[in-house]
Design a protein around this motif. Structure first.
Motif, PDB file in Angstrom:
ATOM      1  N   HIS A 288       0.815  -1.225   0.000  1.00 49.21           N
ATOM      2  CA  HIS A 288       0.000   0.000   0.000  1.00 49.21           C
ATOM      3  C   HIS A 288       0.848   1.273   0.000  1.00 49.21           C
ATOM      4  N   HIS A 320       3.414   7.499   5.527  1.00 48.31           N
ATOM      5  CA  HIS A 320       2.167   8.018   6.090  1.00 48.31           C
ATOM      6  C   HIS A 320       1.424   7.005   6.961  1.00 48.31           C
ATOM      7  N   ASP A 321       1.668   5.713   6.745  1.00 53.35           N
ATOM      8  CA  ASP A 321       0.925   4.720   7.521  1.00 53.35           C
ATOM      9  C   ASP A 321       1.765   4.039   8.594  1.00 53.35           C
ATOM     10  N   ASP A 402      -3.709   8.486  -1.570  1.00 59.90           N
ATOM     11  CA  ASP A 402      -4.006   7.465  -0.554  1.00 59.90           C
ATOM     12  C   ASP A 402      -5.440   6.948  -0.722  1.00 59.90           C
TER      13      ASP A 402
HETATM   14 FE   FE2 Z   1      -2.737   4.899   3.636  1.00 60.87          FE
END
Ligand code: FE2
Length: 527
Positions: A288, A320-321, A402
């Motif tokens: 992802h 970001h995750d 995203d």
């Molecule tokens: Fe994400």
């Protein structure tokens, strides 16, 4: 050490500073208070020094201590499956267990596993964990080691450090996994780091005397008795190093000189490594972060963002995750509606992203962009709910990339959306004033171009079409039976394929296979 070694300039990133900051994510992934990894690193380095190591050897100990938990998400999926979704609590429990003390092990499992699930739920969780425990040991060890060594290589570690982290589940007496390596065949950095790892937990929970006692008890079994003896003798001085005011400063100060410097390219490699660690957390998010970064990069280029903003966007997209590691997989893998408390954990993951990245000045700008991935222009996003006027172009592009990429991936509560359905939803978000028109247009434009890339002519490592199908299902956490049923083949044939795949790709775990599949773009849903 393949990373550049030199005197650090104000504008340069120290590799230790980057890895130390990002190690905060590994702390929460294993349910420990912040700075657990850095405390382990400091204790290992102090122990190594007091055991007579100098310069290069001590540097290997420092970085081995720092990377001991790089495989922290390697089997989050498997742990989650046997523990009713409590991968963090279960990992936290397992990490301190002593197989030489079955009574203590049993007591810990029975009293701590499945807490808050009611009597029946608790019994079920304990029974599943015990049944799975024996067979999962070696496969967990393979998974942790394959991920950790891959990350160590990616961030530029020496061969010695990469090899040392592959031995983190081995024991001095040869009863560890996956290779039952024993005694002097264990590399010195891991013999030291493993003592520091257990000493840190015991010290943090119960104090110095308890830490000394546990190392003494496990000497000759789990630990090299000679290094354990140095530890026990010098424990007070060693613990002084982690009991001061600022662990962060001590951690940076204790890195053996010359300090390792991360070039611009190396900073991106570190970001990529932690993106992979984040994506491994759930089988639904494999690839992802890397996929979001690819779309965000292309959109940023299409919109002619200045180079500095494009660099910022790239790192923010990769990282970001990272905050996802803070929530147990029962949240990320839940097929049904989330409860209010589970939603709270989701909303908090961007807080953790910001918290982790903000630890170092080198990632502070990226932190602000990364943590805004779920902010919306109407101020109804999370976790800050900032109004659109405060969201710059990189943040707007990241939010669009995203959202688009996530829709093109399957999630436990819905199948993957096709390109036109995802585009329609994004257009709706623009119309309702939630996502930026220009950013969404660029994302749809570049995602469309990416998905029309020419077809692949051959699979890597001579994999056949069927093996790639099996590999995809394997990486996503399906059992042999589930793979057989999905492909309409017998479990025996599926097992036969899995053995061949592992041999061809030179991996021995589901996580290793998932990393391979991600690296070679075999799981791509967008382009
Ligand atoms: Fe994400």
């Amino acid at each position: 050490m393949r990373a550049t070694l030199s005197a650090v300039k104000a504008s340069e990133a120290r590799l230790a500073e980057l890895l130390g900051a990002l190690s905060l994510a590994c702390d929460v992934a294993i349910g420990f208070p912040p700075e657990k990894v850095m405390r382990t690193c400091v204790l290992a380095t102090e122990l190594g020094r007091r055991h007579g190591l100098e310069a290069e050897a001590l540097r290997d100990v420092y970085y081995t201590g720092l990377l001991t938990y790089a495989g922290c998400t390697a089997f989050a999926h498997e742990i989650s499956r046997v523990s009713g979704g409590d991968d963090i609590a279960t990992l936290n429990l397992m990490i301190f267990l002593d197989p030489d003390d079955p009574l203590e092990m049993m007591r810990a499992i029975v009293t701590r596993l499945g807490a808050g699930r009611g009597f029946r739920g608790r019994i079920g969780t304990v029974a599943r964990a015990l049944a799975a425990g024996k067979s999962m040991g070696p496969s967990h060890a393979y998974a942790i080691c394959e991920v950790a060594t891959s990350m160590a290589g990616l961030v530029g570690m020496s061969r010695n450090v990469c090899d040392a982290v592959t031995q983190m589940c081995e024991r001095w007496d040869g009863t560890g996994a996956p290779h039952a390596t024993a005694g002097e065949a264990l590399l010195l950095p891991i013999r030291i780091a493993n003592i520091a790892h257990i000493a840190e937990i015991a010290h943090h929970r119960h104090g110095r005397a308890a830490a000394r006692a546990v190392i003494e008890k496990r000497a000759g079994g789990q630990f090299d008795p000679s290094i354990a003896s140095t530890f026990v003798r010098e424990a007070d001085a060693i613990f002084d190093a982690v009991e001061g005011e600022s662990l962060w400063e001590r951690f940076l100060e204790i890195e053996p000189r010359p300090h390792a410097i991360a070039t611009e390219a190396r900073v991106d490699d570190v970001a990529l490594a932690f993106a992979q660690i984040a994506d491994l957390k759930s089988v639904w998010t494999l690839g992802h972060s890397v996929g979001v970064a690819r779309i965000a990069d292309a959109a940023g280029e299409a919109l002619r963002l200045p180079e500095a903003e494009r660099k910022l966007l790239h790192r923010a997209a990769l990282l970001h995750d990272i905050g996802r590691l803070s929530a147990p997989n029962r949240v990320w893998d839940k097929p049904g509606k989330l409860s209010p408390s589970e939603w709270e954990l989701v909303r908090l993951h961007t807080y953790w992203t910001e918290r982790v990245l903000s630890q170092t000045a080198f990632l502070r700008d990226a932190a602000a962009v990364a943590a805004a991935a779920h902010e919306r222009l109407d101020g109804a996003g999370y976790h800050r709910a900032v109004p659109g006027g405060l969201l710059g172009r990189p943040a707007r592009i990241l939010a669009a990339a995203d959202a688009y990429h996530a829709m093109r991936e399957a999630r436990p509560h819905r199948p993957a959306l096709d390109a036109s359905a995802a585009a329609e939803i994004l257009a709706g978000e623009v119309a309702s004033g939630r996502l930026d028109r220009e950013a969404v247009a660029a994302v749809l434009d570049v995602a469309g171009a990416a998905s029309s890339r020419p077809a692949r002519v051959a699979w890597p490592r001579g994999l056949t079409d069927r093996e790639v199908e099996v590999l995809r299902l394997l990486a996503r956490g399906n059992s042999t039976k589930e793979i057989a049923s999905a492909l309409g083949i017998s479990p025996r044939t599926a097992q036969h394929h899995i053995i061949h795949i592992y041999r061809k790709i030179d991996r021995n775990s589901r996580a290793g296979a998932a990393l391979f599949a991600t690296e070679h773009g075999l799981l791509d849903v967008v382009g």
